[in-house]
Scaffold this motif. Structure first.
Motif, PDB file in Angstrom:
ATOM      1  N   HIS A  57     -10.779  23.786  14.198  1.00  0.00           N
ATOM      2  CA  HIS A  57     -10.615  22.463  14.815  1.00  0.00           C
ATOM      3  C   HIS A  57     -11.820  21.547  14.554  1.00  0.00           C
ATOM      4  O   HIS A  57     -11.979  20.534  15.245  1.00  0.00           O
ATOM      5  CB  HIS A  57     -10.404  22.573  16.328  1.00  0.00           C
ATOM      6  CG  HIS A  57      -9.383  23.580  16.739  1.00  0.00           C
ATOM      7  ND1 HIS A  57      -8.081  23.570  16.259  1.00  0.00           N
ATOM      8  CD2 HIS A  57      -9.463  24.645  17.595  1.00  0.00           C
ATOM      9  CE1 HIS A  57      -7.409  24.567  16.801  1.00  0.00           C
ATOM     10  NE2 HIS A  57      -8.226  25.237  17.606  1.00  0.00           N
ATOM     11  N   GLY A  58     -12.678  21.893  13.621  1.00  0.00           N
ATOM     12  CA  GLY A  58     -13.854  21.073  13.359  1.00  0.00           C
ATOM     13  C   GLY A  58     -14.969  21.244  14.376  1.00  0.00           C
ATOM     14  O   GLY A  58     -15.969  20.524  14.316  1.00  0.00           O
ATOM     15  N   ILE A  59     -14.837  22.190  15.306  1.00  0.00           N
ATOM     16  CA  ILE A  59     -15.835  22.405  16.367  1.00  0.00           C
ATOM     17  C   ILE A  59     -16.755  23.553  15.982  1.00  0.00           C
ATOM     18  O   ILE A  59     -16.280  24.675  15.741  1.00  0.00           O
ATOM     19  CB  ILE A  59     -15.158  22.712  17.713  1.00  0.00           C
ATOM     20  CG1 ILE A  59     -14.121  21.640  18.053  1.00  0.00           C
ATOM     21  CG2 ILE A  59     -16.198  22.833  18.814  1.00  0.00           C
ATOM     22  CD1 ILE A  59     -14.700  20.254  18.209  1.00  0.00           C
ATOM     23  N   THR A  60     -18.031  23.302  15.920  1.00  0.00           N
ATOM     24  CA  THR A  60     -19.143  24.177  15.516  1.00  0.00           C
ATOM     25  C   THR A  60     -19.170  24.361  14.005  1.00  0.00           C
ATOM     26  O   THR A  60     -18.126  24.469  13.353  1.00  0.00           O
ATOM     27  CB  THR A  60     -19.138  25.563  16.198  1.00  0.00           C
ATOM     28  OG1 THR A  60     -18.215  26.434  15.553  1.00  0.00           O
ATOM     29  CG2 THR A  60     -18.856  25.454  17.676  1.00  0.00           C
ATOM     30  N   PHE A  61     -20.366  24.376  13.456  1.00  0.00           N
ATOM     31  CA  PHE A  61     -20.526  24.583  12.024  1.00  0.00           C
ATOM     32  C   PHE A  61     -20.090  25.997  11.625  1.00  0.00           C
ATOM     33  O   PHE A  61     -19.501  26.205  10.566  1.00  0.00           O
ATOM     34  CB  PHE A  61     -21.990  24.369  11.617  1.00  0.00           C
ATOM     35  CG  PHE A  61     -22.357  22.925  11.423  1.00  0.00           C
ATOM     36  CD1 PHE A  61     -21.683  21.906  12.073  1.00  0.00           C
ATOM     37  CD2 PHE A  61     -23.394  22.574  10.578  1.00  0.00           C
ATOM     38  CE1 PHE A  61     -22.021  20.581  11.897  1.00  0.00           C
ATOM     39  CE2 PHE A  61     -23.749  21.242  10.379  1.00  0.00           C
ATOM     40  CZ  PHE A  61     -23.061  20.243  11.045  1.00  0.00           C
ATOM     41  N   CYS A  62     -20.414  26.993  12.482  1.00  0.00           N
ATOM     42  CA  CYS A  62     -20.066  28.379  12.146  1.00  0.00           C
ATOM     43  C   CYS A  62     -18.572  28.541  11.915  1.00  0.00           C
ATOM     44  O   CYS A  62     -18.149  29.199  10.964  1.00  0.00           O
ATOM     45  CB  CYS A  62     -20.521  29.320  13.264  1.00  0.00           C
ATOM     46  SG  CYS A  62     -22.271  29.709  13.269  1.00  0.00           S
ATOM     47  N   ALA A  63     -17.766  27.971  12.808  1.00  0.00           N
ATOM     48  CA  ALA A  63     -16.321  28.164  12.739  1.00  0.00           C
ATOM     49  C   ALA A  63     -15.657  27.292  11.691  1.00  0.00           C
ATOM     50  O   ALA A  63     -14.445  27.404  11.475  1.00  0.00           O
ATOM     51  CB  ALA A  63     -15.693  27.894  14.100  1.00  0.00           C
ATOM     52  N   ASN A  64     -16.416  26.438  11.023  1.00  0.00           N
ATOM     53  CA  ASN A  64     -15.843  25.494  10.049  1.00  0.00           C
ATOM     54  C   ASN A  64     -16.703  25.440   8.794  1.00  0.00           C
ATOM     55  O   ASN A  64     -17.158  24.381   8.370  1.00  0.00           O
ATOM     56  CB  ASN A  64     -15.714  24.115  10.678  1.00  0.00           C
ATOM     57  CG  ASN A  64     -14.763  24.094  11.861  1.00  0.00           C
ATOM     58  OD1 ASN A  64     -13.556  23.902  11.704  1.00  0.00           O
ATOM     59  ND2 ASN A  64     -15.294  24.317  13.050  1.00  0.00           N
ATOM     60  N   SER A  65     -16.929  26.606   8.208  1.00  0.00           N
ATOM     61  CA  SER A  65     -17.746  26.676   6.997  1.00  0.00           C
ATOM     62  C   SER A  65     -17.329  27.874   6.171  1.00  0.00           C
ATOM     63  O   SER A  65     -16.707  28.818   6.666  1.00  0.00           O
ATOM     64  CB  SER A  65     -19.237  26.760   7.354  1.00  0.00           C
ATOM     65  OG  SER A  65     -19.489  27.825   8.234  1.00  0.00           O
TER      66      SER A  65
END
Length: 287
Positions: free
Chosen positions: A88-96
């Motif tokens: 969902h675009g929330i936190t760099f960890c979850a979106n990289s």
């Protein structure tokens, strides 16, 4: 540490590697030969923290693999040795995207950019030092810290639960969706709360080299109560040890001095450095 030599010296700067003994009135660094080098604090040009023991590239990749499974977003995709995560675009960890296999290289970047573009997300690469060579400073520079873990008697002051309840979420104080918080790939999760003072999340995942890791994340401590922070973190590390973990880790942003202090008080030491790089900028520099 890089520092200025006396005026007129050639070269004007030099480096020293060792254990930092003092920072005032003089900076004193003891090298591996036992010699102590000292100079004025004003002469310091750059400082970099090194790991306490040599770390192989394969060990860095294995730990990053386990950590990626522990915070995988809500959608994952394997692509040429990379693990792509979307949350969902929330936190760099979850979106990289993480290069978790030794076959991962920069040739996959166009496809990575396209995968994130189709989800209307910024394509970011989570790059640990020594895994890939990318120019530029990147963003959200961080350190991966590690320590051994062991089983211990349950701490009655720390409440553990399989899901974050309302009390946990109120203490956490970040707008991270529950499905992102509770996501894990081939692992186990727990959420810990210490009274109304500290919360944290722990996950147990396996690295390809066979090491079972327990990772701390989402650590929040109210009013700088380090005692509460230590209590909840130690309880979560012991929880992981009871499930077969032998090593623990926590990722700390370079500019988060409070988190770094808490980690240091828990006995964590540096394993490696990492950062996030926008994939489009990496692609442009590659060209």
């Amino acid at each position: 540490m890089r520092y200025r030599r006396p005026a007129g010296s050639v070269p004007p700067l030099t480096d020293v590697v060792g254990h930092l003994l003092d920072i005032e009135p003089l900076v004193r660094v003891q090298t591996k030969t036992g010699a102590v080098i000292q100079f004025a604090p004003a002469d310091v040009v750059a400082v970099r923290t090194l790991s306490d023991a040599p770390v192989r590239t394969s060990q860095i990749r294995a730990l990053e693999h386990a950590a990626a499974l522990a915070w995988p977003g809500v959608e994952q995709h394997w692509l040429d040795g990379w693990l792509l995560r979307a949350g969902h675009g929330i936190t760099f960890c979850a979106n990289s995207a993480v290069p978790v296999e030794n076959t991962a290289d920069l040739a996959a970047i166009p496809a990575i950019v396209d995968w994130y573009r189709r989800r209307d997300l910024t394509a970011r690469l989570a790059i640990a030092d020594r895994l890939l060579r990318l120019p530029g400073a990147g963003e959200h520079a961080n350190r991966m810290l590690v320590r051994d873990v062991r089983t211990a008697e349950p701490d009655p002051s720390v409440r553990l639960s399989a899901h974050p309840d309302e009390a946990w979420l109120q203490l956490y104080q970040r707008e991270v969706p529950v499905d992102v918080l509770t996501a894990v790939v081939e692992g186990q999760l727990v959420f810990g709360t210490h009274a109304d003072l500290a919360t944290a999340r722990a996950s147990v995942t396996d690295a390809p080299d066979g090491t079972r890791w327990v990772g701390l994340s989402a650590v929040r401590v109210a009013d700088q109560r380090l005692d509460a922070g230590r209590a909840v973190c130690e309880a979560l590390l012991a929880w992981g040890a009871a499930r077969g973990a032998t090593r623990g880790y926590v990722r700390v942003l370079d500019d988060d001095h409070a988190a770094a202090g808490l980690a240091q008080s828990l006995g964590f030491t540096l394993h490696h450095h990492a950062r996030y790089v926008t994939a489009t900028s990496a692609l442009a520099k590659r060209r």
